[in-house]
Design an enzyme around this catalytic site. Structure first.
Site, PDB file in Angstrom:
ATOM      1  N   CYS A 103       2.419   5.434  -5.598  1.00  0.00           N
ATOM      2  CA  CYS A 103       1.243   6.065  -5.010  1.00  0.00           C
ATOM      3  C   CYS A 103       1.603   7.450  -4.454  1.00  0.00           C
ATOM      4  O   CYS A 103       1.935   8.341  -5.217  1.00  0.00           O
ATOM      5  CB  CYS A 103       0.624   5.161  -3.958  1.00  0.00           C
TER       6      CYS A 103
ATOM      7  N   HIS B 102      -0.178  -0.289  -6.741  1.00  0.00           N
ATOM      8  CA  HIS B 102       0.303  -1.145  -5.653  1.00  0.00           C
ATOM      9  C   HIS B 102       0.343  -2.589  -6.139  1.00  0.00           C
ATOM     10  O   HIS B 102      -0.487  -3.012  -6.941  1.00  0.00           O
ATOM     11  CB  HIS B 102      -0.623  -1.061  -4.446  1.00  0.00           C
TER      12      HIS B 102
END
Length: 494
Positions: free
Chosen positions: A331, A436
């Site tokens: 991320c 994630h």
């Protein structure tokens, strides 16, 4: 709808763990049970099936209750991003960035409306709700605008449990002081006291428990012994409380503890691998030469990049890669791996751009629009064809710069069948993705770990294993068994 509220004498007393355990225990007893936290401040978030964001702790509690995480379980999520401001997420959607003062001025009534609406929806589908408070319910300067603790307990007429952490010391003063500061109507809801994190011989504590019950006229439901929790911590302070005690590990993976680190729940499956030691490294500490370095998610990519630059960690990471090390960015960490991060709308910084680590030929432009979605993709690396699922939470669009790749002779490959989701360089030393939960995928996790083991000359681990969610189920059951053994919930009249 029957309701239970769990409040604590302070932060980190064990509220989240107790609610999680109660959700599993009550499910075992046949209740249709849902967790609830009216307002949560956390950087560990989960994306629901409807693309809404909630605190990861509430998602875990939903799994403990054998139900699907949904935005009504955590209608308000505040994500701190520095400079005394937080992103405000109501019913799963980002509605702005605010200071603490402005939040109470602009969002208090909206927040309470979101809470009551969510409770109404949940009450139509569940017959038991287990609520988690936040911090202390008696912060006298904040109590009149507290959306999380006793206002919800009164609204639901909830049987309330007060939990205290004996590890901090002064447990009797904490309990008595909290009860003294509650209003009579609030105190009447407290049906039991729980003491958490006890070490030693309980018989030594028993006289104190007897005194406490006589003084407060409230029963002590039980004493929970100290146990090494494998549950995710709600915020980065929790990382301090769970240092790894592994001795016979084979690989060490360093995670850079960014100032605004988020979604470090990504690494729980790695922590659960017996052969892996996870070590969190502050930006101003020596990096050393671990088997891999992970740059995690962050709420603010550019400010944390500047920290890496100013502390010398950026140079350490670059030197580590040049000497043959492996780096994985997730991320915000993925964004940092690129040539630069652009911020034309000044969402994070006064400057419109910031140099990245220059380890992948990519460039990220931060955008106001937030991407939140669950994903199911197929991996191209390290083993082609593996199914992988997870979720995205990010603001920014990342693109490859082909000219930069040609100029620097940096080959790259798409990590998944969706080219926007991740990249790996041609010698597989630098990995990055927006996904994630990637390490939850057992076969993919083991395949990646085997690339590290190969460099060490270690035999490969089997990849035909279950995903982490199956292991998580065992952890939830063990926690519920512990609570069932040490607490007597009879005073709650369930």
């Amino acid at each position: 709808m029957k309701a239970i509220m769990v409040v604590g004498t302070a932060s980190h007393t064990g509220k989240s763990s107790l609610v999680t355990a109660l959700c599993r225990l009550m499910w075992r007893k046949g209740w249709l049970v849902t967790p609830f936290k009216g307002q949560n401040m956390a950087l560990n978030a989960y994306v629901t099936a409807t693309t809404g964001e909630i605190g990861y702790a509430q998602a875990l509690q939903a799994w403990a209750a054998k139900t699907i995480p949904r935005v009504e379980m955590n209608p308000i999520l505040l994500k701190p991003q520095g400079n005394m401001t937080s992103q405000v997420i109501i019913k799963g959607e980002s509605v702005g960035v605010t200071s603490a003062k402005e939040y109470y001025e602009n969002y208090y009534e909206k927040g309470w409306q979101a809470i009551t609406e969510s409770l109404d929806i949940l009450s139509r589908e569940f017959d038991l709700i287990i609520c988690e408070g936040a911090g202390s319910p008696v912060e006298v300067n904040l109590k009149h605008r507290d959306l999380t603790n006793m206002r919800i307990a009164k609204h639901l007429k909830a049987d309330t449990i007060l939990i205290a952490d004996i590890e901090k010391g002064g447990v009797f003063a904490h309990i008595v002081g909290t009860l003294e500061l509650l209003e009579p109507e609030e105190r009447s809801l407290v049906k039991g006291i729980v003491i958490n994190k006890f070490r030693g011989d309980k018989s030594i504590l028993d006289p104190g428990l007897k005194w406490l019950e006589e003084y407060t006229k409230i029963p002590v439901l039980g004493v929970i012994p100290w146990f090494d929790s494998h549950l995710p911590a709600e915020d980065s302070l929790g990382l301090i409380e769970r240092p790894s005690r592994k001795i016979n590990y084979q690989l060490k993976i360093a995670v850079i503890k960014l100032p605004r680190i988020s979604n470090f729940t990504d690494f729980d499956p790695l922590e659960a691998e017996e052969s892996i030691l996870i070590e969190y490294i502050e930006p101003d500490q020596p990096l050393g030469y671990p088997d891999a370095v992970i740059i995690p998610g962050t709420k603010t990519t550019i400010p944390d990049l500047i920290v890496l630059e100013n502390t010398g960690m950026k140079a350490q990471i670059q030197e580590y890669v040049e000497s043959g090390g492996t780096v994985f960015g997730i991320c915000g960490g993925f964004q940092m791996l690129g040539h630069q991060v652009l911020d034309p709308d000044h969402l994070e910084n006064l400057n419109e751009s910031c140099q990245g680590l220059d380890l992948l030929p990519i460039q990220t432009t931060l955008k106001v629009e937030k991407i939140t979605r669950q994903r199911e993709v197929t991996a191209n690396y390290p083993q082609k064809g593996l199914p992988v699922d997870g979720y995205e939470i990010h603001q920014g669009y990342t693109e490859v710069i082909p000219a930069l790749s040609r100029q620097r002779k940096i080959g790259y490959n798409n990590l998944f069948d969706d080219p926007t989701l991740g990249l790996v360089n041609d010698n597989q030393s630098v990995w990055g993705c927006y996904l994630h939960g990637i390490f939850d995928n057992g076969a993919w996790r083991r395949a990646w770990l085997n690339t590290l083991r190969l460099k060490r000359g270690l035999p490969s681990l089997p990849t035909g294993i279950a995903n982490y969610r199956q292991q998580r189920e065992k952890i939830l059951d063990s926690l519920a068994d512990l609570i069932d053994e040490h607490l007597d919930l009879t005073p709650l009249k369930l």
